[in-house]
Every structure is written in structure tokens, then in C-alpha cells.
Design a protein around this motif. Structure first.
Motif, mmCIF file in Angstrom:
data_model
loop_
_atom_site.group_PDB
_atom_site.id
_atom_site.type_symbol
_atom_site.label_atom_id
_atom_site.label_comp_id
_atom_site.label_asym_id
_atom_site.label_seq_id
_atom_site.Cartn_x
_atom_site.Cartn_y
_atom_site.Cartn_z
ATOM 1 N N CYS A 55 -18.998 47.180 32.040
ATOM 2 C CA CYS A 55 -20.198 47.570 32.442
ATOM 3 C C CYS A 55 -19.973 47.919 33.874
ATOM 4 O O CYS A 55 -20.540 48.766 34.746
ATOM 5 C CB CYS A 55 -21.378 46.859 32.349
ATOM 6 N N CYS A 115 -20.948 42.443 31.959
ATOM 7 C CA CYS A 115 -19.633 42.345 31.707
ATOM 8 C C CYS A 115 -18.750 43.346 32.453
ATOM 9 O O CYS A 115 -19.187 44.111 33.282
ATOM 10 C CB CYS A 115 -19.448 42.463 30.285
ATOM 11 N N ASP A 161 -26.691 44.455 29.995
ATOM 12 C CA ASP A 161 -26.485 45.915 30.066
ATOM 13 C C ASP A 161 -26.201 46.609 28.809
ATOM 14 O O ASP A 161 -26.764 47.340 28.253
ATOM 15 C CB ASP A 161 -25.486 46.454 31.050
ATOM 16 N N CYS A 162 -25.038 45.924 28.002
ATOM 17 C CA CYS A 162 -24.585 46.610 26.911
ATOM 18 C C CYS A 162 -25.140 45.813 25.690
ATOM 19 O O CYS A 162 -24.742 46.140 24.443
ATOM 20 C CB CYS A 162 -23.167 47.008 26.762
ATOM 21 N N CYS A 185 -23.676 40.260 27.551
ATOM 22 C CA CYS A 185 -24.052 41.322 28.541
ATOM 23 C C CYS A 185 -25.556 41.853 28.573
ATOM 24 O O CYS A 185 -25.859 42.396 27.413
ATOM 25 C CB CYS A 185 -22.858 42.416 28.801
HETATM 26 ZN ZN LIG Z 1 -21.845 45.072 29.280
#
Ligand SMILES: [Zn+2]
Length: 126
Positions: free
Chosen positions: A120, A117, A101-102, A99
Motif C-alpha cells: 500500500c 503494508c 488499508d487493504c 494493514c
Molecule cells: Zn496494505
């Protein structure tokens, strides 16, 4: 040799353009694609070397049928992925699970329409 056999007996390819044999009469070094595959081989760039012709009475497809033959002496081993290729594939698959983002490996391929994901995506929705 029976008449029908003689009809398809043309090892020099004078009549048919390529060497031609009757059913079960081809030399052992000539194999069909299926036989090559069963032996773990591929044609390796060679064209059709010869053919087997036989008369079929099968319902729906009567007439002369052909099987194309390849020379095992020109055949190459079936391609398997090299360690480097396997490495690249593993990396590509890992990227599809990671992912942006994370930064975690989600453990599954990220849904394309989300691009992140599910955790998120859930945060975004909340
Ligand atoms: Zn994520």
C-alpha cells in the motif's frame, strides 16, 4: 570446625541479622536464585531467608562475599503463559501485521512510520 568456618556459622542470625552459613554448609532446603531457576522455581514473593558468607581472594574483589538464599518450601513454579495469555499475544501480534488499508495480513510487522503494508505504501508513492 575451623576458625574461619565458625566465623560465618550463625544459623540463628544473631550476629548477621539473618541466618548465615559458611560455604557449602547451608541446609539443602535453602537455595540461591540460580539454583531455584535451574529447578524451575522462583522465590514467589519471599524475601532473602539466609545467606552464605565466604572469604574470597579473587583478584579485584577480595574480602567477604555473600550469596543470598531462598527457601524452596516457599518457592513457586516458574510462571508460564496461560492459554488465554498466549491467545491475547497472538492476537496482538496479528494486529501488528494487519494493514488497515487493504486489510491483509502482511506477514511481517508493519513499519511504524508507515502504518500500512509496503504494498500500500508503494501504491501511495506511485
Ligand atoms: Zn496494505
Amino acid at each position: 570446625m575451623s576458625r574461619i568456618r565458625a566465623r560465618f556459622w550463625d544459623p540463628a542470625g544473631k550476629r548477621y541479622g539473618i541466618p548465615t552459613y559458611p560455604w557449602r554448609m547451608s541446609p539443602p532446603h535453602l537455595m540461591t536464585l540460580r539454583q531455584l531457576t535451574a529447578a524451575g522455581l522462583r522465590p514467589g514473593g519471599q524475601g532473602v531467608q539466609a545467606q552464605v558468607l565466604w572469604r574470597s581472594r579473587r583478584y579485584g574483589a577480595p574480602g567477604v562475599r555473600a550469596a543470598y538464599l531462598y527457601d524452596v518450601r516457599f518457592a513457586l513454579p516458574k510462571r508460564t503463559a496461560t492459554p488465554r495469555q498466549r491467545d491475547a499475544l497472538a492476537k496482538a501480534n496479528a494486529a501488528r501485521r494487519t494493514c488497515p488499508d487493504c486489510g491483509r495480513d502482511a506477514g511481517y510487522v508493519l513499519p511504524r512510520h508507515l502504518g500500512i503494508c509496503l504494498d500500500c505504501a508503494g501504491d501511495c508513492a506511485a
